[in-house]
Design a protein around this motif. Structure first.
Motif, PDB file in Angstrom:
ATOM      1  N   MET A 203       0.862  -1.174   0.000  1.00  0.00           N
ATOM      2  CA  MET A 203       0.000   0.000   0.000  1.00  0.00           C
ATOM      3  C   MET A 203       0.904   1.230   0.000  1.00  0.00           C
ATOM      4  SD  MET A 203      -2.888   1.098   2.821  1.00  0.00           S
ATOM      5  CE  MET A 203      -1.673   1.445   4.116  1.00  0.00           C
ATOM      6  N   LEU A 204       0.588   2.193  -0.834  1.00  0.00           N
ATOM      7  CA  LEU A 204       1.359   3.435  -0.906  1.00  0.00           C
ATOM      8  C   LEU A 204       0.670   4.501  -0.062  1.00  0.00           C
ATOM      9  CD1 LEU A 204       3.843   4.699  -2.451  1.00  0.00           C
ATOM     10  CD2 LEU A 204       2.145   5.667  -4.015  1.00  0.00           C
ATOM     11  N   THR A 205       1.462   5.285   0.671  1.00  0.00           N
ATOM     12  CA  THR A 205       0.901   6.409   1.419  1.00  0.00           C
ATOM     13  C   THR A 205       1.723   7.663   1.143  1.00  0.00           C
ATOM     14  OG1 THR A 205       2.208   6.364   3.475  1.00  0.00           O
ATOM     15  CG2 THR A 205       0.421   4.750   3.280  1.00  0.00           C
ATOM     16  N   ASN A 206       1.135   8.807   1.493  1.00  0.00           N
ATOM     17  CA  ASN A 206       1.902  10.041   1.384  1.00  0.00           C
ATOM     18  C   ASN A 206       2.718  10.232   2.654  1.00  0.00           C
ATOM     19  OD1 ASN A 206       0.115  10.942   3.337  1.00  0.00           O
ATOM     20  ND2 ASN A 206      -0.712  12.615   2.119  1.00  0.00           N
ATOM     21  N   GLU A 207       3.306  11.397   2.844  1.00  0.00           N
ATOM     22  CA  GLU A 207       4.184  11.614   3.990  1.00  0.00           C
ATOM     23  C   GLU A 207       3.443  11.583   5.320  1.00  0.00           C
ATOM     24  OE1 GLU A 207       3.131  15.811   2.493  1.00  0.00           O
ATOM     25  OE2 GLU A 207       3.291  13.760   1.732  1.00  0.00           O
ATOM     26  N   ASN A 208       2.108  11.725   5.270  1.00  0.00           N
ATOM     27  CA  ASN A 208       1.291  11.695   6.480  1.00  0.00           C
ATOM     28  C   ASN A 208       0.615  10.348   6.699  1.00  0.00           C
ATOM     29  OD1 ASN A 208       1.764  14.468   7.184  1.00  0.00           O
ATOM     30  ND2 ASN A 208       0.392  15.042   5.512  1.00  0.00           N
ATOM     31  N   TRP A 209       1.059   9.349   5.960  1.00  0.00           N
ATOM     32  CA  TRP A 209       0.550   7.973   6.074  1.00  0.00           C
ATOM     33  C   TRP A 209      -0.890   7.818   5.581  1.00  0.00           C
ATOM     34  CZ3 TRP A 209       4.257   4.489   7.083  1.00  0.00           C
ATOM     35  CH2 TRP A 209       5.425   4.939   7.750  1.00  0.00           C
ATOM     36  N   ILE A 210      -1.340   8.750   4.719  1.00  0.00           N
ATOM     37  CA  ILE A 210      -2.663   8.636   4.101  1.00  0.00           C
ATOM     38  C   ILE A 210      -2.523   7.787   2.840  1.00  0.00           C
ATOM     39  CG2 ILE A 210      -4.603   9.882   3.074  1.00  0.00           C
ATOM     40  CD1 ILE A 210      -4.250  10.479   6.013  1.00  0.00           C
ATOM     41  N   PRO A 211      -3.287   6.706   2.691  1.00  0.00           N
ATOM     42  CA  PRO A 211      -3.168   5.848   1.503  1.00  0.00           C
ATOM     43  C   PRO A 211      -3.520   6.581   0.216  1.00  0.00           C
ATOM     44  CG  PRO A 211      -4.342   4.710   3.260  1.00  0.00           C
ATOM     45  CD  PRO A 211      -4.249   6.159   3.666  1.00  0.00           C
ATOM     46  N   VAL A 212      -2.712   6.363  -0.818  1.00  0.00           N
ATOM     47  CA  VAL A 212      -2.969   6.906  -2.153  1.00  0.00           C
ATOM     48  C   VAL A 212      -2.642   5.822  -3.174  1.00  0.00           C
ATOM     49  CG1 VAL A 212      -2.606   9.342  -1.597  1.00  0.00           C
ATOM     50  CG2 VAL A 212      -0.641   7.922  -2.156  1.00  0.00           C
ATOM     51  N   ASP A 213      -3.383   5.805  -4.268  1.00  0.00           N
ATOM     52  CA  ASP A 213      -3.184   4.772  -5.282  1.00  0.00           C
ATOM     53  C   ASP A 213      -2.744   5.308  -6.636  1.00  0.00           C
ATOM     54  OD1 ASP A 213      -3.870   2.536  -3.702  1.00  0.00           O
ATOM     55  OD2 ASP A 213      -5.992   2.973  -3.954  1.00  0.00           O
ATOM     56  N   THR A 214      -3.145   6.542  -6.944  1.00  0.00           N
ATOM     57  CA  THR A 214      -2.893   7.096  -8.271  1.00  0.00           C
ATOM     58  C   THR A 214      -2.371   8.526  -8.158  1.00  0.00           C
ATOM     59  OG1 THR A 214      -5.134   7.998  -8.467  1.00  0.00           O
ATOM     60  CG2 THR A 214      -4.796   5.721  -9.221  1.00  0.00           C
ATOM     61  N   VAL A 215      -1.892   9.068  -9.275  1.00  0.00           N
ATOM     62  CA  VAL A 215      -1.404  10.446  -9.312  1.00  0.00           C
ATOM     63  C   VAL A 215      -2.527  11.412  -8.943  1.00  0.00           C
ATOM     64  CG1 VAL A 215      -0.480  12.261 -10.794  1.00  0.00           C
ATOM     65  CG2 VAL A 215       0.377   9.924 -11.023  1.00  0.00           C
ATOM     66  N   SER A 216      -3.735  11.164  -9.446  1.00  0.00           N
ATOM     67  CA  SER A 216      -4.861  12.054  -9.147  1.00  0.00           C
ATOM     68  C   SER A 216      -5.190  12.053  -7.661  1.00  0.00           C
ATOM     69  CB  SER A 216      -6.098  11.654  -9.964  1.00  0.00           C
ATOM     70  OG  SER A 216      -6.477  10.322  -9.689  1.00  0.00           O
ATOM     71  N   GLU A 217      -5.083  10.893  -7.015  1.00  0.00           N
ATOM     72  CA  GLU A 217      -5.333  10.823  -5.573  1.00  0.00           C
ATOM     73  C   GLU A 217      -4.252  11.576  -4.805  1.00  0.00           C
ATOM     74  OE1 GLU A 217      -5.972   7.000  -3.912  1.00  0.00           O
ATOM     75  OE2 GLU A 217      -7.832   6.637  -5.026  1.00  0.00           O
ATOM     76  N   VAL A 218      -3.023  11.463  -5.265  1.00  0.00           N
ATOM     77  CA  VAL A 218      -1.918  12.185  -4.630  1.00  0.00           C
ATOM     78  C   VAL A 218      -2.192  13.688  -4.690  1.00  0.00           C
ATOM     79  CG1 VAL A 218       0.521  12.790  -4.816  1.00  0.00           C
ATOM     80  CG2 VAL A 218      -0.180  10.414  -5.099  1.00  0.00           C
ATOM     81  N   ASP A 219      -2.595  14.179  -5.857  1.00  0.00           N
ATOM     82  CA  ASP A 219      -2.869  15.609  -6.030  1.00  0.00           C
ATOM     83  C   ASP A 219      -4.030  16.052  -5.149  1.00  0.00           C
ATOM     84  OD1 ASP A 219      -0.849  15.733  -7.884  1.00  0.00           O
ATOM     85  OD2 ASP A 219      -2.165  15.564  -9.630  1.00  0.00           O
ATOM     86  N   LEU A 220      -5.082  15.222  -5.076  1.00  0.00           N
ATOM     87  CA  LEU A 220      -6.255  15.572  -4.280  1.00  0.00           C
ATOM     88  C   LEU A 220      -5.912  15.621  -2.793  1.00  0.00           C
ATOM     89  CD1 LEU A 220      -9.272  16.060  -3.897  1.00  0.00           C
ATOM     90  CD2 LEU A 220      -9.604  13.566  -3.909  1.00  0.00           C
ATOM     91  N   VAL A 221      -5.245  14.601  -2.294  1.00  0.00           N
ATOM     92  CA  VAL A 221      -4.887  14.552  -0.874  1.00  0.00           C
ATOM     93  C   VAL A 221      -3.941  15.699  -0.520  1.00  0.00           C
ATOM     94  CG1 VAL A 221      -3.687  13.212   0.905  1.00  0.00           C
ATOM     95  CG2 VAL A 221      -5.287  12.063  -0.641  1.00  0.00           C
ATOM     96  N   SER A 222      -2.994  15.997  -1.416  1.00  0.00           N
ATOM     97  CA  SER A 222      -2.061  17.110  -1.174  1.00  0.00           C
ATOM     98  C   SER A 222      -2.797  18.435  -1.079  1.00  0.00           C
ATOM     99  CB  SER A 222      -1.013  17.166  -2.287  1.00  0.00           C
ATOM    100  OG  SER A 222      -0.222  16.004  -2.299  1.00  0.00           O
ATOM    101  N   ALA A 223      -3.766  18.644  -1.974  1.00  0.00           N
ATOM    102  CA  ALA A 223      -4.535  19.897  -1.971  1.00  0.00           C
ATOM    103  C   ALA A 223      -5.351  20.029  -0.697  1.00  0.00           C
ATOM    104  CB  ALA A 223      -5.445  19.936  -3.194  1.00  0.00           C
ATOM    105  N   LEU A 224      -6.003  18.954  -0.271  1.00  0.00           N
ATOM    106  CA  LEU A 224      -6.805  18.976   0.946  1.00  0.00           C
ATOM    107  C   LEU A 224      -5.934  19.227   2.172  1.00  0.00           C
ATOM    108  CD1 LEU A 224      -9.241  15.996   0.206  1.00  0.00           C
ATOM    109  CD2 LEU A 224      -9.789  18.436   0.189  1.00  0.00           C
ATOM    110  N   THR A 225      -4.742  18.640   2.172  1.00  0.00           N
ATOM    111  CA  THR A 225      -3.831  18.824   3.309  1.00  0.00           C
ATOM    112  C   THR A 225      -3.363  20.273   3.401  1.00  0.00           C
ATOM    113  OG1 THR A 225      -3.044  16.525   3.117  1.00  0.00           O
ATOM    114  CG2 THR A 225      -1.654  18.060   4.334  1.00  0.00           C
TER     115      THR A 225
END
Length: 229
Positions: A203-225
């Protein structure tokens, strides 16, 4: 912010297998098994509230806190009438000046899984953050960040299968050091105490341990953070 899970998991059906084809939640198997490790990992992440982000908890999102939350969530979980925590190893946060102390505790914890005979092997569930994949003396190995001496050995065939099935996930992981790759595996120990892979999921997560699967999810989670949501 709570990341919506793609699938629902229940406490009474932890052994239900997910069949996602070539998606990042596919499971690479060294041997046949009905247990979906990726499904179990996502379930535990949710139960631990690790898929929930609060800006005020930023300083608490270390492996130490992730480990404590996982162990907490596992305390009451069973699969096939077996307490999962009794078969689980989640390494303690590694500190160089305490390396020998941590290794001693690790050896004591997994000692009961070292087989008395070659015919009787107990399965251990191993969860940890991947540091790197390397060639071993024979075949390949996975090195876990907080347990560098407790490596997981696997055949080159399984390593190639991981590279194929997790191509997108691994590409994202390699693209930025902020990403974390979490491994969940079942392993058996040999007489020397080395871990041999039975089954693995990632499972892939960002630096805050939030799971992400795709580039679009990475962008969305980053924006919300960034927005503090």
């Amino acid at each position: 912010m709570r990341r919506k899970r793609k699938n629902a998991y229940t406490k009474t059906k932890l052994s239900a297998a997910r069949q996602d084809g070539e998606s990042s939640s596919s499971i690479v198997k060294a041997q046949a098994s009905k247990l979906s490790l990726s499904g179990l990992l996502h379930f535990l992440w949710h139960e631990s509230a690790l898929d929930h982000w609060n800006p005020h908890s930023a300083q608490k999102r270390t492996w130490h806190h992730v480990r404590l939350r996982l162990l907490d969530a596992l305390a009451s979980k069973h699969a096939r009438s077996m307490a999962l925590i009794d078969r689980l190893y989640v390494p303690e946060a590694f500190f160089k000046d305490r390396a020998e102390e941590l290794e001693k505790r690790r050896r004591q914890m997994v000692a009961r899984f070292t087989p008395a005979t070659a015919a009787k092997r107990e399965v251990l569930i191993y969860i940890g953050e991947v540091k790197e994949f390397e060639a071993a003396r024979f075949d390949s190995k996975i090195i876990v960040k907080h347990a560098p001496r407790f490596q997981v050995f696997l055949e080159d065939k399984a390593m190639k299968s991981i590279a194929r099935k997790y191509e997108t996930l691994l590409a994202l992981w390699k693209s930025d050091e902020k990403f974390k790759l979490v491994m969940i595996s079942t392993v058996t120990l040999n007489s020397a105490g080395s871990a041999n892979l039975e089954e693995v999921g990632f499972m892939l997560t960002n630096e805050n341990w939030i799971p992400v699967d795709t580039v679009s999810e990475v962008d969305l989670v980053s924006a919300l953070t960034r927005e503090g949501r």
